[in-house]
Enzyme design. Structure first.
Site, PDB file in Angstrom:
ATOM      1  N   SER A 251       0.809  -1.208   0.000  1.00 58.68           N
ATOM      2  CA  SER A 251       0.000   0.000   0.000  1.00 58.68           C
ATOM      3  C   SER A 251       0.847   1.264   0.000  1.00 58.68           C
ATOM      4  O   SER A 251       0.323   2.353   0.004  1.00 58.68           O
ATOM      5  CB  SER A 251      -0.936  -0.010   1.196  1.00 58.68           C
ATOM      6  OG  SER A 251      -0.223  -0.388   2.343  1.00 58.68           O
ATOM      7  N   LYS A 252       2.153   1.090  -0.026  1.00 60.76           N
ATOM      8  CA  LYS A 252       3.033   2.253   0.063  1.00 60.76           C
ATOM      9  C   LYS A 252       2.669   3.305  -0.977  1.00 60.76           C
ATOM     10  O   LYS A 252       2.585   4.487  -0.713  1.00 60.76           O
ATOM     11  CB  LYS A 252       4.485   1.819  -0.153  1.00 60.76           C
ATOM     12  CG  LYS A 252       5.457   2.518   0.793  1.00 60.76           C
ATOM     13  CD  LYS A 252       6.856   1.975   0.622  1.00 60.76           C
ATOM     14  CE  LYS A 252       7.282   1.128   1.808  1.00 60.76           C
ATOM     15  NZ  LYS A 252       8.414   0.289   1.529  1.00 60.76           N
ATOM     16  N   ARG A 253       2.456   2.801  -2.168  1.00 61.95           N
ATOM     17  CA  ARG A 253       2.044   3.634  -3.288  1.00 61.95           C
ATOM     18  C   ARG A 253       0.994   4.677  -2.887  1.00 61.95           C
ATOM     19  O   ARG A 253       1.101   5.841  -3.199  1.00 61.95           O
ATOM     20  CB  ARG A 253       1.459   2.675  -4.330  1.00 61.95           C
ATOM     21  CG  ARG A 253       1.083   3.226  -5.631  1.00 61.95           C
ATOM     22  CD  ARG A 253       1.081   2.088  -6.648  1.00 61.95           C
ATOM     23  NE  ARG A 253       0.281   0.930  -6.216  1.00 61.95           N
ATOM     24  CZ  ARG A 253      -0.999   0.766  -6.537  1.00 61.95           C
ATOM     25  NH1 ARG A 253      -1.607   1.669  -7.259  1.00 61.95           N
ATOM     26  NH2 ARG A 253      -1.640  -0.308  -6.140  1.00 61.95           N
TER      27      ARG A 253
END
Ligand code: GLU
Ligand code: ZN
Length: 496
Positions: A251-253
């Site tokens: 989920s870093k994006r």
């Protein structure tokens, strides 16, 4: 027991909304009650045509089904508020007739000037009850003649209103500090407040579980219930969701943008990122509810058996994406091979790879235990299906080795792989371990070179299993490509 999830179709389903829906659904299923989906679509300015379709398909994806509502109907419909406008007009009229509401003819300009003046004098904003004193008969006549107006609720000017919240206990408001809020707009449509109270009554809702942002509406609603002479449902305002903590990889994006209540936490994004619905349900259930202080994994059936409001705590719940990722990995590992294949298939297809079930089944033992999201399966295995891979030449050099030594090792490995029979993981591994020993290398040094040469990655699923899947022909072609790179490096090193 009858509960509802009552979204306004103004945006796509996000984690906050999904948590609210899930808690209501679990409560209904636990108690053998009914779960109703009601569409609060009277705010036409913020209406989004794709909101309801997304909400319904994401709820279904999560396994949250409704007993009454859109597409399924039910005895208390219609379940779209826009189709109930007439009902609300009649109830607004009833409040006017009995003296609990009044026509307000104030212009937009007057209200804007009022707000500006309140701001200038640092007074709390709000309607000044200007039209509350109009003669009711005269006001009704003006309204009948078609003069533009709204209907406002007459808040009592004295006393207090207390909400008995099942999760938070009592919360009390001073009535005189409450505004005479609008219940019917000039376009004849109700505001949220009126439609919500009328529908919860007509649809016989027993418990209201909703986001904490609606707490300030409670005194308004409770006063309307009083004015109508209706018994209010029981209220439970769910704990607020806090901004993400942790650094979940996948989920870093989007992590920077993800806030719990807005569009950055869309359920559909989690689906697309390769989260399993059962993991997301488990994760959402723990946002405010807990069975004890350690159990984290619950199947849906266990949640239904255990869920109740007495274990929902008012304290804020933090969204921890690391935990979600971990849970997702656990749920992925629990899938049968067939189920795993069925679930990852769309991700391969979306990436443009046409992969047979047979290959996917062979791939399963190599990746199922190593991924936290289904999308990662594609990342890990894409080198199998890609026409070309582009290894970083520098990474082709073995650990503590020269380019020339690496080239020699690679060529000898190629010679073995060219003839080994069968082309399967075990014989390959045995032969190549022996080769490493003959060359005076650690197995890891040799395998590292091969791994980068064939997969382009320094970390990859078990090497020989992957080579077997890739097949002899492609494996050798990639080794040849890598040999060219290494030869160049060796030449450059040797100097002019
Ligand atoms: N339509 C409201 C919402 O969008 C419903 C709030 C409530 O449950 O009363 O959340
Ligand atoms: Zn007015």
């Amino acid at each position: 027991m009858r509960v509802r999830y009552a979204p306004s179709p103004t945006g796509l389903l996000h984690l906050g909304g999904a948590r609210t829906a899930l808690f209501n659904w679990l409560f209904a299923r636990h108690h053998g009650g009914a779960f109703i989906l009601r569409v609060e679509d009277t705010d036409r300015k913020r209406y989004r045509p794709d909101a309801l379709t997304d909400t319904m398909s994401m709820l279904r994806w999560l396994g949250i089904d409704w007993d009454e509502g859109p597409e399924v109907g039910g005895p208390y419909g219609p379940y779209f508020q826009l189709q109930r406008a007439e009902i609300y007009r009649n109830y607004a009229q009833q409040l006017v007739d009995q003296g609990d509401a009044y026509y307000c003819f104030c212009s937009i300009e007057r209200l804007a000037a009022l707000r500006a003046e309140q701001e200038r004098r640092h007074l709390p904003p709000g309607y000044d009850r200007h039209c509350r004193g109009l003669n009711p008969a005269q006001a009704a006549a003006r309204a009948r003649r078609g003069e533009s107006c709204v209907i406002r609720f007459k808040m009592p000017l004295e006393g207090q209103t207390t909400l008995h919240d099942l999760i938070r206990g009592d919360i009390t408001w001073e009535n005189r500090l409450q505004e005479d809020f609008v219940i019917l707009k000039s376009d004849g449509l109700p505001t949220y407040h009126l439609a919500n109270v009328v529908d919860d009554t007509l649809m016989r809702i027993s418990h209201i579980m909703r986001a904490d942002e609606w707490i300030p509406s409670a005194p308004k609603h409770l006063q309307m219930y009083r004015a109508f002479g209706w018994k209010p449902p029981l209220y439970a305002h769910l704990p607020i969701l806090l901004n993400p903590s942790g650094t979940g990889k996948m989920s870093k994006r989007k992590q920077a943008e993800r806030k719990p209540w807005d569009e950055a936490t869309l359920v559909r994004d989690f689906k697309e990122d390769g989260y399993l619905p059962e993991a997301l349900v488990n994760f959402l259930a723990l946002l405010g509810w807990a069975w004890d202080d350690r159990t984290e994994l619950f199947t849906v059936d266990e949640l239904i058996a255990k869920f109740d409001l007495d274990r929902v705590k008012p304290s804020p719940a933090a969204l921890n994406y690391d935990k979600l990722e971990w849970m997702n990995g656990v749920y992925i590992r629990q899938l049968s091979s067939e189920d795993f294949v069925r679930r990852v298939r769309p991700f391969f297809e979306q990436a443009g790879y046409q992969v047979s079930d047979t290959v996917l089944l062979q791939l399963t033992p190599l990746i199922q235990g190593r991924i936290k999201t289904l999308r990662e399966a594609v990342e890990k295995a894409s080198f199998l299906f890609a026409e070309q891979i582009k290894p970083d030449p520098a990474q082709l050099i073995g650990k503590d080795m020269t380019p020339q030594d690496s080239l020699t090792a690679l060529e000898q490995a190629r010679a073995i792989l060219a003839v080994i029979e069968p082309f399967e993981a075990e014989p390959m591994e045995t032969a190549l371990r022996a080769l490493a020993e003959r060359l005076g290398l650690q197995a890891g040094q040799l395998f590292g070179i091969l791994r980068v040469a064939v997969t382009g990655q320094t970390v990859a699923p078990p090497l020989f299993g992957m080579l077997a899947l890739l097949g002899r022909e492609k494996t050798l072609a990639r080794l040849d490509q890598a040999a060219l790179h290494l030869a160049q490096l060796a030449e450059a090193e040797a100097g002019p």
